[in-house]
Design an enzyme around this catalytic site. Structure first.
Site, PDB file in Angstrom:
ATOM      1  N   TYR A 142       0.817  -1.214   0.000  1.00 49.12           N
ATOM      2  CA  TYR A 142       0.000   0.000   0.000  1.00 49.12           C
ATOM      3  C   TYR A 142       0.853   1.267   0.000  1.00 49.12           C
ATOM      4  O   TYR A 142       0.362   2.348  -0.308  1.00 49.12           O
ATOM      5  CB  TYR A 142      -0.945   0.027   1.214  1.00 49.12           C
ATOM      6  CG  TYR A 142      -2.080  -0.979   1.139  1.00 49.12           C
ATOM      7  CD1 TYR A 142      -2.194  -1.847   0.066  1.00 49.12           C
ATOM      8  CD2 TYR A 142      -3.045  -1.059   2.132  1.00 49.12           C
ATOM      9  CE1 TYR A 142      -3.211  -2.770  -0.013  1.00 49.12           C
ATOM     10  CE2 TYR A 142      -4.074  -1.984   2.063  1.00 49.12           C
ATOM     11  CZ  TYR A 142      -4.151  -2.831   0.988  1.00 49.12           C
ATOM     12  OH  TYR A 142      -5.171  -3.747   0.915  1.00 49.12           O
ATOM     13  N   LYS A 188       3.209 -15.468   1.787  1.00 43.82           N
ATOM     14  CA  LYS A 188       3.114 -16.174   0.508  1.00 43.82           C
ATOM     15  C   LYS A 188       4.541 -16.517   0.100  1.00 43.82           C
ATOM     16  O   LYS A 188       5.023 -16.158  -0.979  1.00 43.82           O
ATOM     17  CB  LYS A 188       2.396 -15.256  -0.514  1.00 43.82           C
ATOM     18  CG  LYS A 188       2.047 -15.899  -1.812  1.00 43.82           C
ATOM     19  CD  LYS A 188       0.919 -16.915  -1.739  1.00 43.82           C
ATOM     20  CE  LYS A 188       0.714 -17.594  -3.067  1.00 43.82           C
ATOM     21  NZ  LYS A 188      -0.116 -18.811  -3.009  1.00 43.82           N
ATOM     22  N   ASP A 220      -3.262 -18.215   0.989  1.00 45.06           N
ATOM     23  CA  ASP A 220      -4.405 -18.889   0.358  1.00 45.06           C
ATOM     24  C   ASP A 220      -4.949 -19.980   1.278  1.00 45.06           C
ATOM     25  O   ASP A 220      -6.162 -20.139   1.451  1.00 45.06           O
ATOM     26  CB  ASP A 220      -4.056 -19.435  -1.031  1.00 45.06           C
ATOM     27  CG  ASP A 220      -2.645 -19.977  -1.139  1.00 45.06           C
ATOM     28  OD1 ASP A 220      -1.875 -19.843  -0.164  1.00 45.06           O
ATOM     29  OD2 ASP A 220      -2.302 -20.556  -2.182  1.00 45.06           O
ATOM     30  N   ASP A 244      -5.438  -6.940   5.425  1.00 44.11           N
ATOM     31  CA  ASP A 244      -6.655  -6.216   5.053  1.00 44.11           C
ATOM     32  C   ASP A 244      -7.734  -7.227   4.665  1.00 44.11           C
ATOM     33  O   ASP A 244      -8.884  -7.174   5.118  1.00 44.11           O
ATOM     34  CB  ASP A 244      -6.314  -5.293   3.861  1.00 44.11           C
ATOM     35  CG  ASP A 244      -7.369  -4.234   3.643  1.00 44.11           C
ATOM     36  OD1 ASP A 244      -8.359  -4.223   4.378  1.00 44.11           O
ATOM     37  OD2 ASP A 244      -7.200  -3.422   2.709  1.00 44.11           O
ATOM     38  N   ASP A 248     -11.036  -8.802   7.227  1.00 46.14           N
ATOM     39  CA  ASP A 248     -12.446  -8.671   6.837  1.00 46.14           C
ATOM     40  C   ASP A 248     -13.106 -10.051   6.766  1.00 46.14           C
ATOM     41  O   ASP A 248     -14.251 -10.224   7.176  1.00 46.14           O
ATOM     42  CB  ASP A 248     -12.571  -7.978   5.473  1.00 46.14           C
ATOM     43  CG  ASP A 248     -12.749  -6.472   5.622  1.00 46.14           C
ATOM     44  OD1 ASP A 248     -12.304  -5.942   6.659  1.00 46.14           O
ATOM     45  OD2 ASP A 248     -13.317  -5.847   4.718  1.00 46.14           O
TER      46      ASP A 248
END
Ligand code: NAD
Length: 354
Positions: A142, A188, A220, A244, A248
């Site tokens: 970000y 990852k 994943d 992020d 959620d």
């Protein structure tokens, strides 16, 4: 008598409605527990743009730096979508996080027994879920440079330094130490170099916390495990982008986004906010659920002011309100005896504090 100075940022949409209820509960608990609170309001987001053409006025940054804690509602709305990115409400929040250096976002996910039916998952999967997502907040893709977009290409850079990983890992290990002593770091590393460094540094930091059992999962797999068997998790540590998304996803275990608080800490200030946005679709209707914001205020009392008794009184009052069957519209379908407005929910929580 102790006095705490709280910077209040109501923001846009439902922000003012939900923050008002949290202040009501803070005022009531402060009287019972004999401490006092001084509030100072600041602008951020769309309302700040409307007032001074800047989504994050300098006065807001300075006010937040001087406060003992910051309580924030939410920002954003379609009204400001036409603006260039740097003037949009969301850029105010990103810039504030950066200015305050609040690198650790902490999101507890606790399922209320009274609302087991509110989740799309089966009650036996989610009963007893009590986990925390620790997300790195001011690094990663970000913020990484270079970034850009032209007619043919667009690119962002996912970058983490050793120090950035180390400081967020420490926050997560400390948290795990005071909980069930289990930490799952999510990356990852099978594809990304940045994740190789992440895994290496987290493992190194883990050597200072031998009591905490450390595991690693690819993002994943973690997103699948959160749905398959969420109770396996205690503390989940991850970077900005994965955090992020996963936080959620984890929030939906509880059934409503209107129930979950968060803390952003670690730097020069401590900012507490609900995880949801400004909900422009219900703003002004008086139906927003204020519980996430009230729980954020309670987290501030516990984590920053060390007023643990006051915080636990608020948590109990919320449970009692739900046990008695009072619900805002978003959670109305599940065991509701009476549907309440935002204000009524705040009043009931105050009533059950006594
Ligand atoms: P949102 O979280 O605002 O709303 C998603 C859905 O959840 C909506 O249907 C909304 O009505 C509902 N909802 C959210 N909070 C609720 C509450 N307390 N009680 C009852 N229902 C609630 O997400 P969105 O619609 O994607 O975004 C709306 C705006 O909020 C956008 O401008 C977005 O950029 C902004 N946003 C801000 C923050 C923040 O301030 N931290 C976070 C996320 C999104």
């Amino acid at each position: 008598m102790k006095t705490y100075r709280i910077a209040i940022i109501k923001g846009d949409g439902i922000g003012p409605e939900i923050v008002r209820e949290a202040q009501k509960v803070l005022n009531a608990v402060s009287q019972i527990e004999h401490f006092s609170i001084q509030y100072q309001e600041y602008l951020m987001g769309g309302c700040a743009y409307d007032a001074c053409k800047n989504p994050l006025p300098e006065e807001t940054i300075q006010g937040c730096l001087q406060a003992d804690g910051i309580l924030f509602g939410a920002i954003g709305g379609n009204k400001w979508d036409y603006l260039p990115r740097e003037l949009r409400p969301e850029s105010g929040l990103l810039r504030l996080r950066k200015a305050l250096e609040i690198f650790a976002n902490i999101r507890p996910v606790v399922v209320f027994d009274e609302l087991l039916e509110a989740s799309t998952l089966k009650p036996e999967i989610i009963r007893g879920v009590d986990l925390v997502v620790v997300r790195e907040l001011i690094g990663g893709i970000y913020f990484g440079e270079p970034k850009g977009k032209d007619e043919k290409h667009a690119y962002n850079t996912m970058i983490y330094t050793r120090d950035e990983i180390k400081r967020i890992a420490k926050v997560a290990f400390e948290l795990a130490l005071n909980r069930k002593k289990k930490l799952c770091s999510v990356d990852k590393a099978n594809v990304l170099d940045v994740s190789l460094l992440w895994r290496e540094v987290v493992t190194e930091v883990g050597k200072d916390y031998p009591q905490v059992s450390l595991t690693h999962q690819y993002v994943d797999n973690a997103s699948m495990q959160l749905i398959l068997n969420p109770k396996q998790f205690d503390v989940i540590l991850t970077g900005n982008l994965f955090g992020d998304i996963l936080s959620d996803e984890a929030s939906m275990l509880t059934g409503s986004i209107g129930l979950l608080p968060s803390a952003s800490t670690g730097g020069k200030a401590a900012l507490y906010e609900p995880i949801h946005g400004s909900a422009p679709d219900i703003a002004g209707l008086g139906i927003a659920n204020p519980i996430a914001t009230i729980l954020s205020a309670s987290m501030m009392l516990k984590n920053t002011f060390k007023e643990t008794k006051a915080a636990s009184m608020i948590e109990k009052a919320i449970s009692k309100t739900l046990q008695e069957g009072y619900r805002t519209k978003d959670i109305a379908a599940f065991g509701a005896k009476e549907i309440c407005s935002t204000t009524q929910m705040g009043d009931l929580i105050v009533k059950f504090l006594q």
